[in-house]
Motif scaffolding. Structure first.
Motif, PDB file in Angstrom:
ATOM      1  N   ARG A  45       0.831  -1.201   0.000  1.00 32.67           N
ATOM      2  CA  ARG A  45       0.000   0.000   0.000  1.00 32.67           C
ATOM      3  C   ARG A  45       0.871   1.258   0.000  1.00 32.67           C
ATOM      4  O   ARG A  45       0.610   2.207  -0.751  1.00 32.67           O
ATOM      5  N   ASN A  46       1.904   1.253   0.829  1.00 33.36           N
ATOM      6  CA  ASN A  46       2.780   2.418   0.921  1.00 33.36           C
ATOM      7  C   ASN A  46       3.571   2.641  -0.365  1.00 33.36           C
ATOM      8  O   ASN A  46       3.757   3.782  -0.815  1.00 33.36           O
ATOM      9  N   ALA A  47       4.067   1.540  -0.975  1.00 36.77           N
ATOM     10  CA  ALA A  47       4.826   1.662  -2.221  1.00 36.77           C
ATOM     11  C   ALA A  47       3.952   2.215  -3.337  1.00 36.77           C
ATOM     12  O   ALA A  47       4.379   3.102  -4.103  1.00 36.77           O
ATOM     13  N   LEU A  48       2.732   1.725  -3.445  1.00 38.87           N
ATOM     14  CA  LEU A  48       1.827   2.190  -4.500  1.00 38.87           C
ATOM     15  C   LEU A  48       1.454   3.656  -4.296  1.00 38.87           C
ATOM     16  O   LEU A  48       1.328   4.417  -5.268  1.00 38.87           O
ATOM     17  N   LYS A  49       1.294   4.077  -3.049  1.00 38.63           N
ATOM     18  CA  LYS A  49       0.992   5.486  -2.763  1.00 38.63           C
ATOM     19  C   LYS A  49       2.179   6.372  -3.131  1.00 38.63           C
ATOM     20  O   LYS A  49       2.009   7.465  -3.689  1.00 38.63           O
ATOM     21  N   MET A  50       3.387   5.892  -2.841  1.00 33.42           N
ATOM     22  CA  MET A  50       4.587   6.644  -3.216  1.00 33.42           C
ATOM     23  C   MET A  50       4.662   6.829  -4.728  1.00 33.42           C
ATOM     24  O   MET A  50       5.019   7.906  -5.227  1.00 33.42           O
ATOM     25  N   ILE A  51       4.331   5.777  -5.478  1.00 32.05           N
ATOM     26  CA  ILE A  51       4.367   5.842  -6.950  1.00 32.05           C
ATOM     27  C   ILE A  51       3.381   6.903  -7.451  1.00 32.05           C
ATOM     28  O   ILE A  51       3.722   7.761  -8.273  1.00 32.05           O
ATOM     29  N   ASP A  52       2.145   6.867  -6.940  1.00 32.59           N
ATOM     30  CA  ASP A  52       1.134   7.825  -7.387  1.00 32.59           C
ATOM     31  C   ASP A  52       1.513   9.257  -7.030  1.00 32.59           C
ATOM     32  O   ASP A  52       1.320  10.187  -7.832  1.00 32.59           O
ATOM     33  N   ASN A  53       2.044   9.449  -5.823  1.00 35.05           N
ATOM     34  CA  ASN A  53       2.439  10.801  -5.406  1.00 35.05           C
ATOM     35  C   ASN A  53       3.546  11.355  -6.300  1.00 35.05           C
ATOM     36  O   ASN A  53       3.525  12.523  -6.693  1.00 35.05           O
ATOM     37  N   ARG A  54       4.525  10.506  -6.608  1.00 36.93           N
ATOM     38  CA  ARG A  54       5.633  10.942  -7.462  1.00 36.93           C
ATOM     39  C   ARG A  54       5.136  11.216  -8.877  1.00 36.93           C
ATOM     40  O   ARG A  54       5.573  12.180  -9.534  1.00 36.93           O
ATOM     41  N   PHE A  55       4.220  10.390  -9.365  1.00 36.22           N
ATOM     42  CA  PHE A  55       3.669  10.595 -10.701  1.00 36.22           C
ATOM     43  C   PHE A  55       3.010  11.969 -10.791  1.00 36.22           C
ATOM     44  O   PHE A  55       3.269  12.753 -11.718  1.00 36.22           O
ATOM     45  N   ASN A  56       2.154  12.296  -9.822  1.00 33.44           N
ATOM     46  CA  ASN A  56       1.438  13.568  -9.864  1.00 33.44           C
ATOM     47  C   ASN A  56       2.364  14.764  -9.685  1.00 33.44           C
ATOM     48  O   ASN A  56       2.124  15.834 -10.244  1.00 33.44           O
ATOM     49  N   ALA A  57       3.445  14.579  -8.940  1.00 34.77           N
ATOM     50  CA  ALA A  57       4.413  15.665  -8.772  1.00 34.77           C
ATOM     51  C   ALA A  57       5.118  15.969 -10.091  1.00 34.77           C
ATOM     52  O   ALA A  57       5.394  17.132 -10.412  1.00 34.77           O
ATOM     53  N   LEU A  58       5.406  14.935 -10.880  1.00 33.66           N
ATOM     54  CA  LEU A  58       6.069  15.130 -12.174  1.00 33.66           C
ATOM     55  C   LEU A  58       5.086  15.587 -13.254  1.00 33.66           C
ATOM     56  O   LEU A  58       5.448  16.341 -14.155  1.00 33.66           O
ATOM     57  N   ALA A  59       3.836  15.115 -13.183  1.00 30.94           N
ATOM     58  CA  ALA A  59       2.796  15.518 -14.146  1.00 30.94           C
ATOM     59  C   ALA A  59       1.959  16.623 -13.507  1.00 30.94           C
ATOM     60  O   ALA A  59       0.765  16.462 -13.231  1.00 30.94           O
ATOM     61  N   SER A  60       2.580  17.772 -13.303  1.00 30.93           N
ATOM     62  CA  SER A  60       1.960  18.825 -12.490  1.00 30.93           C
ATOM     63  C   SER A  60       1.061  19.767 -13.292  1.00 30.93           C
ATOM     64  O   SER A  60       0.284  20.530 -12.710  1.00 30.93           O
ATOM     65  N   TRP A  61       1.151  19.732 -14.630  1.00 35.97           N
ATOM     66  CA  TRP A  61       0.336  20.642 -15.437  1.00 35.97           C
ATOM     67  C   TRP A  61      -1.143  20.204 -15.406  1.00 35.97           C
ATOM     68  O   TRP A  61      -1.446  19.009 -15.424  1.00 35.97           O
ATOM     69  N   ASP A  62      -2.042  21.163 -15.351  1.00 33.57           N
ATOM     70  CA  ASP A  62      -3.489  20.875 -15.241  1.00 33.57           C
ATOM     71  C   ASP A  62      -3.776  19.879 -14.121  1.00 33.57           C
ATOM     72  O   ASP A  62      -4.620  18.988 -14.269  1.00 33.57           O
ATOM     73  N   ASN A  63      -3.070  20.034 -13.026  1.00 33.37           N
ATOM     74  CA  ASN A  63      -3.160  19.048 -11.934  1.00 33.37           C
ATOM     75  C   ASN A  63      -2.959  19.782 -10.600  1.00 33.37           C
ATOM     76  O   ASN A  63      -2.068  19.468  -9.816  1.00 33.37           O
ATOM     77  N   ALA A  64      -3.820  20.801 -10.382  1.00 32.42           N
ATOM     78  CA  ALA A  64      -3.610  21.724  -9.250  1.00 32.42           C
ATOM     79  C   ALA A  64      -3.622  21.019  -7.895  1.00 32.42           C
ATOM     80  O   ALA A  64      -2.870  21.393  -6.983  1.00 32.42           O
ATOM     81  N   ASN A  65      -4.454  19.993  -7.753  1.00 33.04           N
ATOM     82  CA  ASN A  65      -4.558  19.308  -6.458  1.00 33.04           C
ATOM     83  C   ASN A  65      -3.576  18.147  -6.305  1.00 33.04           C
ATOM     84  O   ASN A  65      -3.516  17.522  -5.250  1.00 33.04           O
ATOM     85  N   GLY A  66      -2.823  17.853  -7.367  1.00 26.12           N
ATOM     86  CA  GLY A  66      -1.836  16.769  -7.302  1.00 26.12           C
ATOM     87  C   GLY A  66      -2.443  15.393  -7.145  1.00 26.12           C
ATOM     88  O   GLY A  66      -1.823  14.499  -6.563  1.00 26.12           O
ATOM     89  N   ASP A  67      -3.646  15.213  -7.699  1.00 28.63           N
ATOM     90  CA  ASP A  67      -4.293  13.904  -7.568  1.00 28.63           C
ATOM     91  C   ASP A  67      -5.002  13.474  -8.858  1.00 28.63           C
ATOM     92  O   ASP A  67      -5.884  12.634  -8.847  1.00 28.63           O
ATOM     93  N   ARG A  68      -4.588  14.081  -9.975  1.00 27.96           N
ATOM     94  CA  ARG A  68      -5.277  13.793 -11.234  1.00 27.96           C
ATOM     95  C   ARG A  68      -5.055  12.355 -11.703  1.00 27.96           C
ATOM     96  O   ARG A  68      -5.943  11.736 -12.294  1.00 27.96           O
ATOM     97  N   TYR A  69      -3.847  11.824 -11.433  1.00 34.66           N
ATOM     98  CA  TYR A  69      -3.473  10.520 -11.994  1.00 34.66           C
ATOM     99  C   TYR A  69      -3.262   9.468 -10.909  1.00 34.66           C
ATOM    100  O   TYR A  69      -2.844   9.768  -9.784  1.00 34.66           O
ATOM    101  N   SER A  70      -3.528   8.237 -11.281  1.00 37.26           N
ATOM    102  CA  SER A  70      -3.076   7.092 -10.479  1.00 37.26           C
ATOM    103  C   SER A  70      -2.542   6.046 -11.446  1.00 37.26           C
ATOM    104  O   SER A  70      -2.815   6.094 -12.649  1.00 37.26           O
ATOM    105  N   THR A  71      -1.745   5.140 -10.936  1.00 35.07           N
ATOM    106  CA  THR A  71      -1.116   4.129 -11.790  1.00 35.07           C
ATOM    107  C   THR A  71      -1.622   2.734 -11.444  1.00 35.07           C
ATOM    108  O   THR A  71      -1.968   2.453 -10.297  1.00 35.07           O
ATOM    109  N   GLU A  72      -1.659   1.912 -12.456  1.00 33.93           N
ATOM    110  CA  GLU A  72      -1.965   0.491 -12.285  1.00 33.93           C
ATOM    111  C   GLU A  72      -0.772  -0.304 -12.799  1.00 33.93           C
ATOM    112  O   GLU A  72      -0.269  -0.032 -13.895  1.00 33.93           O
ATOM    113  N   LEU A  73      -0.318  -1.246 -12.013  1.00 37.84           N
ATOM    114  CA  LEU A  73       0.849  -2.041 -12.391  1.00 37.84           C
ATOM    115  C   LEU A  73       0.473  -3.488 -12.584  1.00 37.84           C
ATOM    116  O   LEU A  73      -0.296  -4.055 -11.800  1.00 37.84           O
ATOM    117  N   ASN A  74       1.025  -4.081 -13.641  1.00 42.49           N
ATOM    118  CA  ASN A  74       0.865  -5.508 -13.882  1.00 42.49           C
ATOM    119  C   ASN A  74       2.228  -6.165 -14.025  1.00 42.49           C
ATOM    120  O   ASN A  74       3.115  -5.626 -14.694  1.00 42.49           O
TER     121      ASN A  74
END
Length: 326
Positions: A45-74
């Motif tokens: 749970r913690n690793a997946l949250k870290m991934i999503d947080n880092r993703f939103n920090a890097l994809a910051s455009w049109d993403n004012a709240n920093g929660d626009r994206y989440s990732t799914e891993l297979n």
């Protein structure tokens, strides 16, 4: 024999907080190591949250709240059938990510590769290389080291099963080497960050070159150290910004867990950077990981490969490798 005599098959399993490693998964694999022990669900749970947080920090455009994206891993497990009789052996495991855009409702395909684990690589490094250097005063690399593994990997990437399942060539993202020094160049990419150049080629670079992969080193914004991006095409132009962010966020998270001395260091790499696994000035994540156990398991798994893959199929593998055009 030719390369069509080997048949590859793939299986996919979700890497989420309920993930349980399959019987065929290398237990030294990064994601499998997280999914063991009392803290397994917290780890995931913690690793997946870290991934999503880092993703939103890097994809910051049109993403004012920093929660626009989440990732799914297979987790993609690749098996090989050497004799065409339905008997398979696990060879490679890689990760495939998808990006969920909660603003548009889109599910966007990410990069395949990311993490890379391989049974035959365990055999090469833990058995072949180790035995070759026993009793030698000076370290050396045996002839044809990594050639079979490289040809197996290229055969998989060129196979119909790969083309049917993945649109683009793989990108493998690894740690930098603590035996090399890296120098920051003036080349800066908007997502990957500053490019670094190593002072010399590493054994890992040479090994991956036999897999048809070249490497470039970049340090994304707010990272502590460069990452090694192994790829076959044009890293900067073959992949979209979101695809590149997906591999950075996934693999930088893993590296913060496994190599906190480098990737969770409290001081970021400068213009000249020498990674140090003994660096005490770093922070730990809230994720449990046993690095020493992992190195011991690599040896036992290398011997497993020797016993159950290399020895039984030795003649076939040698003939195929000698005749393979790859």
């Amino acid at each position: 024999m030719n390369k069509t005599d080997f048949t590859f098959s793939i299986n996919s399993i979700s890497f989420d907080e309920n993930y349980q490693p399959s019987d065929n998964t290398r237990i030294t694999t990064n994601f499998a190591n997280l999914a063991r022990g009392e803290k397994r669900q917290d780890n995931l749970r913690n690793a997946l949250k870290m991934i999503d947080n880092r993703f939103n920090a890097l994809a910051s455009w049109d993403n004012a709240n920093g929660d626009r994206y989440s990732t799914e891993l297979n987790i993609i497990s690749v098996d090989i059938d050497v004799e065409g009789n339905g008997q398979t052996f696990p060879t490679i495991e890689i990760l495939k990510n998808h990006i969920v855009d909660h603003k548009t409702g889109q599910r966007i395909e990410g990069i395949v590769g990311n993490n890379f684990s391989s049974y035959v690589r365990d055999y090469d490094f833990s058995v072949i290389l180790s035995n070759h250097n026993k009793g030698r005063e000076q370290f050396s690399i045996p002839d044809n080291f990594g050639e079979l593994h490289g040809k197996l990997f290229k055969s998989f990437v060129n196979s119909q099963v790969y083309k049917d399942n993945f649109k683009k060539a793989p990108v493998i993202c690894l740690s930098v080497s603590d035996s090399k020094t890296y120098f920051r160049s003036e080349n800066q990419h908007p997502i990957l960050g500053y490019e670094y150049q190593p002072n010399e080629s590493s054994l890992t670079e040479q090994y991956f070159a036999k897999m048809g992969l070249k490497v470039r080193y970049f340090m994304p914004a707010n990272s502590a150290a460069p990452l090694a991006f192994y790829h076959s095409g044009d890293l900067l132009n073959d992949y979209t910004n979101l695809e590149l962010i997906s591999t950075i966020s996934t693999m930088e998270t893993f590296q913060k867990i496994y190599r906190p001395e480098i990737y969770n260091a409290n001081a970021a790499a400068g213009k000249h950077y020498k990674p140090n696994l003994k660096n005490q000035d770093h922070s730990l994540t809230q994720i449990v990981y046993d690095r020493e156990e992992r190195s011991q398991l690599a040896v036992s798994q290398g011997k497993f490969v020797e016993e159950h893959f290399i020895k039984p199929y030795n003649t076939l593998l040698e003939q195929w490798s000698a005749n393979s055009p790859l």
